[in-house]
Design an enzyme around this catalytic site. Sequence first.
Site, PDB file in Angstrom:
ATOM      1  N   CYS A   1      38.960  55.584  31.331  1.00 41.05           N
ATOM      2  CA  CYS A   1      39.368  56.211  30.136  1.00 41.05           C
ATOM      3  C   CYS A   1      39.216  57.852  30.246  1.00 41.05           C
ATOM      4  O   CYS A   1      39.767  58.351  30.937  1.00 41.05           O
ATOM      5  CB  CYS A   1      39.296  55.661  28.687  1.00 41.05           C
ATOM      6  SG  CYS A   1      40.074  56.137  27.358  1.00 41.05           S
TER       7      CYS A   1
ATOM      8  N   HIS B   1      40.577  50.127  29.807  1.00 45.09           N
ATOM      9  CA  HIS B   1      39.314  49.450  29.626  1.00 45.09           C
ATOM     10  C   HIS B   1      38.882  48.324  30.467  1.00 45.09           C
ATOM     11  O   HIS B   1      39.231  47.194  29.715  1.00 45.09           O
ATOM     12  CB  HIS B   1      38.849  49.875  28.202  1.00 45.09           C
ATOM     13  CG  HIS B   1      38.484  51.026  27.788  1.00 45.09           C
ATOM     14  ND1 HIS B   1      37.261  51.617  27.717  1.00 45.09           N
ATOM     15  CD2 HIS B   1      39.446  51.868  26.970  1.00 45.09           C
ATOM     16  CE1 HIS B   1      37.277  52.795  26.940  1.00 45.09           C
ATOM     17  NE2 HIS B   1      38.469  53.037  26.473  1.00 45.09           N
TER      18      HIS B   1
ATOM     19  N   GLU C   1      36.497  46.698  31.320  1.00 41.98           N
ATOM     20  CA  GLU C   1      35.446  45.971  30.990  1.00 41.98           C
ATOM     21  C   GLU C   1      35.434  44.984  29.858  1.00 41.98           C
ATOM     22  O   GLU C   1      34.712  44.077  29.912  1.00 41.98           O
ATOM     23  CB  GLU C   1      34.122  47.036  30.562  1.00 41.98           C
ATOM     24  CG  GLU C   1      34.498  47.718  29.338  1.00 41.98           C
ATOM     25  CD  GLU C   1      35.108  49.092  29.529  1.00 41.98           C
ATOM     26  OE1 GLU C   1      34.984  49.701  28.417  1.00 41.98           O
ATOM     27  OE2 GLU C   1      35.947  49.067  30.229  1.00 41.98           O
TER      28      GLU C   1
END
Length: 650
Positions: free
Chosen positions: A433, A560, A562
């Site tokens: 990001c 993102h 993750e």
Amino acid sequence: MKYVLVTGGVVSGLGKGVTASSIGVVLKACGLRVTSIKIGACLVPPFHDYGPKNAFSLGFGEGSGSFLSNEVDFYPYLNTDAGTMSPFEHGEVFVLDDGGEVDLDLGNYERFLDIKLTRDNNITTGKIYQSVIDKERRGDYLGKTVQVVPHITDAIQEWIERVAMIPVDGKEGPADVCVIELGGTIGDIESMPFIEALGQFSYRVGPGNFCLVHVSLVPVLKAVGEPKTKPTQHSVRGLRGLGLTPNILACRSDKPLDINIKEKLSLFCHVPVANIINLHDVTNIWHIPLLLKEQKAHEALLKLLNLQGCPKEPMLEEWMGRAKLYDMLQETVRIAMVGKYTGLSDSYLSVLKALLHASVDCRRKLVVDWVPSSDLEETAAKEAPEAHKAAWRLLKGADGVLVPGGFGDRGVQGKILAAKYARENKIPYLGICLGMQIAVIEFARSVMNLREANSMEFDPDTTAPVVIFMPEGSKTQMGGTMRLGSRRTFFTVADCKSAKLYGKVSFVDERHRHRYEVNPNMVPEFEKAGLVFVGKDETGKRMEIIELPSHPYYVGVQFHPEFKSRPGKPSAVFLGLIAASCGQLDARLQASDGQIIQPASPAHGNGYSTTPRTYRNGGSLKKQLPIKSLVNGGSFRSNGNCVHVQHSST
């Protein structure tokens, strides 16, 4: 529907979330479909100093326990959601597929049971009160006086019953068991409406459909040297005084408890010895479901819930293998985490988990070096020279560099310096990001000689706006106005590293949370200078993935990744970072060249095939690497996130 309520007593931070999720894992391993609900009972989740302790040890709160169950989050703060809350105050904001900005616990639940939640799985006191007030304004209560009892308590019960019926595992129909975690500690004033609602709820559903598991502390005083049961006795007495009676005791302790301690607890707490489970400290929390199975907690649960017809024993071989593998890892991989919230690791909890998943897949023990980005800046050299030296020492000693997402201009220059160091010295780099935008700014300044290059977030009047505000964003309304949730990214370069890591798919679906984007008008100039935008949105105007082909691994992503990483199914770009950092990337990329994975239907998420050994979000098929780093009898004491950490101040 069967319900299992998990409560906590004596102190907060005992690991109720880990216990609740482990109960869910065990029941799921018995062949049951499980969903769960969390009712938080503290104003904000407790955070603790992550010292060199066991991953599941006394002193760690729910948020620090790595993995929790699939739950609906009930937090009694009055915010509508977690979107506008500071990471320092509340940890990371977890983003769901539907764009819900929720508490970090929901990320733990998704990782633990490999499920997909929605914004309806997260509720705050603000949402409960807002829903009741909205009904009152519409006249739904027909002029009655609106009160906590019955209107608020009824709203809580209705929410539980409604969400418990929503399937979260991709199958049709409701689950068999709903695990409910009541956060905080019995007696907290903030949780009283929820406790009253649960007391009424247990009476409504009746015996055989409701089971209460109380997690309590059995401490050992140094002066005495023996476990003390009195705190648990008082906690159970307080629980009963509020109208709830425990069926199972989950006793937290440093070491295993003797049978005489269990017998004493049974006598004073009126719980059968067979229903007293000891959850002592372990090396990593993947051991907790195994502890429950070893002590036959599943048998007690099935009996109390009238599910004795369930014939299956918990099948936890995968959990056992993962727990043992992790304990045996010896060879390390060091990642420098360069950010502004490094004082609180829960600010980057999902990033830590994604790094952990990838490092275990690469058979490496993860070591995270926390580098405050502001300490890398030249001003720090004058104001705090020791911190400045320590930060650069950690950065230069790392095998890889990660710059996570964030907001605001504090520490931005330090992040730019970290990106420059990684680019110039061929150190593997992953920017997430804001981390991708940082890489773009640094490249523009250093390679394209655009000295004034900047983001309009940091300098609205910059003459070289390489990062701009998105047209659809709002500059006045903060909450819920960003580009949020799952969005599709199409690969424009088929043989780039990212595409190979994702399994050579044509697109991936990843979650986003941002207001600013790379200026599409400057993309041709960047690509002419050597920075390639290998992933774009469906319009081709929004940049999603960057790569530097001349670098071993220099990747930035606007999304993102993750948030969708799982144990055993690591995020593709995180896997690339770890693999590059420990010299395994070339082998993995070569393995991906051997087979092309055709995109599956959107129902599979990210467009990847469901053939075996495919990485999360479309990752490549992997050639099994030799496990050189495994040493028999190896042990590991972690910091609660299953990783070693080192701060720049040490």
